[in-house]
Design a protein around this motif. Structure first.
Motif, mmCIF file in Angstrom:
data_model
loop_
_atom_site.group_PDB
_atom_site.id
_atom_site.type_symbol
_atom_site.label_atom_id
_atom_site.label_comp_id
_atom_site.label_asym_id
_atom_site.label_seq_id
_atom_site.Cartn_x
_atom_site.Cartn_y
_atom_site.Cartn_z
ATOM 1 N N ARG A 115 23.742 6.595 -19.388
ATOM 2 C CA ARG A 115 24.762 6.248 -18.381
ATOM 3 C C ARG A 115 25.998 7.130 -18.534
ATOM 4 N N THR A 116 26.447 7.295 -19.779
ATOM 5 C CA THR A 116 27.617 8.126 -20.053
ATOM 6 C C THR A 116 27.346 9.578 -19.663
ATOM 7 N N ALA A 117 26.172 10.075 -20.032
ATOM 8 C CA ALA A 117 25.814 11.460 -19.702
ATOM 9 C C ALA A 117 25.727 11.661 -18.190
ATOM 10 N N GLN A 118 25.154 10.697 -17.493
ATOM 11 C CA GLN A 118 25.006 10.827 -16.039
ATOM 12 C C GLN A 118 26.370 10.821 -15.353
ATOM 13 N N LYS A 119 27.252 9.965 -15.824
ATOM 14 C CA LYS A 119 28.614 9.914 -15.257
ATOM 15 C C LYS A 119 29.321 11.256 -15.477
ATOM 16 N N TRP A 121 27.851 14.136 -16.012
ATOM 17 C CA TRP A 121 27.162 15.153 -15.229
ATOM 18 C C TRP A 121 27.619 15.118 -13.771
ATOM 19 N N LEU A 122 27.747 13.914 -13.197
ATOM 20 C CA LEU A 122 28.212 13.798 -11.811
ATOM 21 C C LEU A 122 29.603 14.405 -11.640
ATOM 22 N N GLN A 123 30.478 14.141 -12.604
ATOM 23 C CA GLN A 123 31.824 14.716 -12.539
ATOM 24 C C GLN A 123 31.754 16.241 -12.635
ATOM 25 N N PHE A 124 30.920 16.743 -13.559
ATOM 26 C CA PHE A 124 30.749 18.191 -13.694
ATOM 27 C C PHE A 124 30.238 18.793 -12.386
ATOM 28 N N ARG A 125 29.177 18.200 -11.829
ATOM 29 C CA ARG A 125 28.590 18.738 -10.595
ATOM 30 C C ARG A 125 29.638 18.820 -9.492
#
Length: 166
Positions: A115-119, A121-125
């Motif tokens: 969950r932390t990684a996906q959040k 990653w979304l911010q990075f993208r």
């Protein structure tokens, strides 16, 4: 007597080493020719993921350029296609993410990390693709943005699919 025994053993070891080396030299070109990978990097899990993502991106983006002269990346048809493909890939990634979270239900720590990684990653993208838009020529800024979203989303989907639950 002892020296003769040691000499025989040493001779056997040397013979076995030469035999293994000879077989390796003979078989190496065969395995190399059969390999689907050209670059040693591609043999790593990271390399396989990037090759898979590159091929998937090519397949997904190709329809956007079908019939467009010189495959130039501008115009309303290309932009709409990129938007559609980015939305589809986003939906596919969402479904995969939910499935992976479900898969990790028995491991709350790993699910939390995902969950932390996906959040993150979304911010990075989002930030990265906005940057790409800001440095692109004005007439192709939107196409550059959606192309970035599409490619980045495919990369993440392939990575997530290969790294969790496969």
């Amino acid at each position: 007597m002892e020296q003769a025994r040691i000499a025989k053993r040493l001779a056997r070891v040397i013979l076995a080493t030469k035999l293994v080396a000879s077989i390796s030299i003979i078989l190496l070109p065969c395995y190399s020719a059969l390999s689907q990978y050209n670059d040693p990097h591609e043999l790593t899990s990271r390399g396989v993921i990037s090759e898979d993502a590159r091929e998937t991106y090519r397949q997904v983006v190709e329809p956007c350029y079908h019939g467009v002269p010189d495959k130039s990346a501008d115009g309303p048809a290309v932009l709409e296609c990129l938007k559609l493909q980015a939305r589809r890939e986003g939906e596919t990634l969402d479904a995969l993410y939910r499935a992976r979270i479900s898969y990790l239900a028995s491991s709350p720590d790993q699910a939390s990390r995902l969950r932390t990684a996906q959040k993150a990653w979304l911010q990075f993208r989002d930030e990265n693709c906005e940057f790409i838009r800001s440095v692109a020529p004005r007439r192709s800024a939107d196409e550059s943005f959606y192309d970035c979203v599409l490619k980045t989303t495919i990369d993440r989907r392939v990575e997530l699919r290969r790294s969790v639950g496969d």
